[in-house]
Scaffold this motif. Structure first.
Motif, mmCIF file in Angstrom:
data_model
loop_
_atom_site.group_PDB
_atom_site.id
_atom_site.type_symbol
_atom_site.label_atom_id
_atom_site.label_comp_id
_atom_site.label_asym_id
_atom_site.label_seq_id
_atom_site.Cartn_x
_atom_site.Cartn_y
_atom_site.Cartn_z
ATOM 1 N N LYS A 5 -36.134 58.130 4.958
ATOM 2 C CA LYS A 5 -35.255 57.955 6.118
ATOM 3 C C LYS A 5 -34.580 56.605 5.988
ATOM 4 O O LYS A 5 -35.091 55.697 5.326
ATOM 5 N N THR A 6 -33.485 56.445 6.672
ATOM 6 C CA THR A 6 -32.833 55.129 6.681
ATOM 7 C C THR A 6 -33.696 54.173 7.491
ATOM 8 O O THR A 6 -34.555 54.589 8.279
ATOM 9 N N GLU A 9 -33.358 54.814 11.179
ATOM 10 C CA GLU A 9 -34.092 56.006 11.642
ATOM 11 C C GLU A 9 -35.592 55.723 11.700
ATOM 12 O O GLU A 9 -36.278 56.133 12.636
ATOM 13 N N TRP A 10 -36.069 55.036 10.671
ATOM 14 C CA TRP A 10 -37.496 54.679 10.644
ATOM 15 C C TRP A 10 -37.845 53.776 11.830
ATOM 16 O O TRP A 10 -38.863 53.967 12.492
ATOM 17 N N GLU A 12 -36.413 53.645 14.673
ATOM 18 C CA GLU A 12 -36.376 54.466 15.892
ATOM 19 C C GLU A 12 -37.679 55.238 16.068
ATOM 20 O O GLU A 12 -38.180 55.379 17.188
ATOM 21 N N THR A 13 -38.262 55.733 14.966
ATOM 22 C CA THR A 13 -39.534 56.472 15.079
ATOM 23 C C THR A 13 -40.663 55.554 15.547
ATOM 24 O O THR A 13 -41.614 56.016 16.172
ATOM 25 N N ARG A 18 -33.102 48.550 15.515
ATOM 26 C CA ARG A 18 -32.661 48.567 14.124
ATOM 27 C C ARG A 18 -32.847 47.185 13.503
ATOM 28 O O ARG A 18 -33.331 47.058 12.380
ATOM 29 N N LYS A 36 -33.031 53.604 1.939
ATOM 30 C CA LYS A 36 -33.995 54.449 2.642
ATOM 31 C C LYS A 36 -35.416 54.007 2.311
ATOM 32 O O LYS A 36 -35.677 53.400 1.280
ATOM 33 N N SER A 64 -43.263 58.144 17.458
ATOM 34 C CA SER A 64 -42.968 59.483 16.924
ATOM 35 C C SER A 64 -44.233 60.289 16.752
ATOM 36 O O SER A 64 -45.337 59.807 16.951
#
Length: 175
Positions: A5-6, A9-10, A12-13, A18, A36, A64
């Motif tokens: 994942k970018t 995105e990581w 966010e989990t 960011r 990633k 997540s």
């Protein structure tokens, strides 16, 4: 197979921003491949190198569904609890020491050494001080009385010195 994942995105989990994600990649030395990261490996490294926040219970809702094993998170919490308990115990001992409940071993050792040395010197010089007084006496009982008075005076002096050096309160039960 690794889930890539970018970094955004990581992050966010994990429920972090960011920017915090990019900072964590540098701080935790998370390997990046083509912008990633491996989701599980990056998360494990992040948790190993990051202390849990005090308000983690509120943030748990935002995490997540990714399940992973940290292998040692409980050890950290147990060690932290032991450290806090030890610090509290040390603070209590310092308070008791300040109130005069405890004495420092080094202070007691120093006081005992000084007082014992003074007692030794007093007993060593006792014969020279008493020789003239005892020479004129005729009986052994009279000699014993003079020597006993001198010894008692030395012992009382030692007792008073010990109490004053160690700030001991006299409870009046001296004999």
């Amino acid at each position: 197979m690794a889930t890539l994942k970018t970094i955004a995105e990581w992050a966010e989990t994990l429920g972090i921003s960011r920017q915090q994600g990019y900072a964590a990649v540098k701080r935790c030395e998370i390997p990046v491949n083509g912008g990633k990261v491996d989701l599980e490996y990056a998360t494990i490294l992040y948790h190993r190198h990051t202390r849990q926040r005090a308000n983690a219970a509120r943030q748990a809702d935002r995490k997540s569904d990714v399940q992973f094993s940290l292998g040692g998170e409980g050890d950290y919490q147990a060690a932290r609890a032991r450290r806090e308990a030890a610090e509290a115990s040390i603070a209590e001992m310092k308070e008791a020491e300040m109130r005069g409940k405890y004495l420092l071993k080094t202070e007691v050792d120093s006081a005992i050494f000084e007082i014992a040395r003074a007692l030794r010197d007093g007993l060593t010089n006792c014969s020279k001080r008493l020789a003239g007084d005892v020479a004129s006496l005729l009986t052994s009982e009279e000699c014993e009385d003079v020597i006993e008075r001198e010894h008692r005076a030395l012992l009382e002096s030692m007792s008073h010195s010990l109490k004053s050096k160690l700030n001991v309160i006299d409870d009046g039960d001296d004999e």
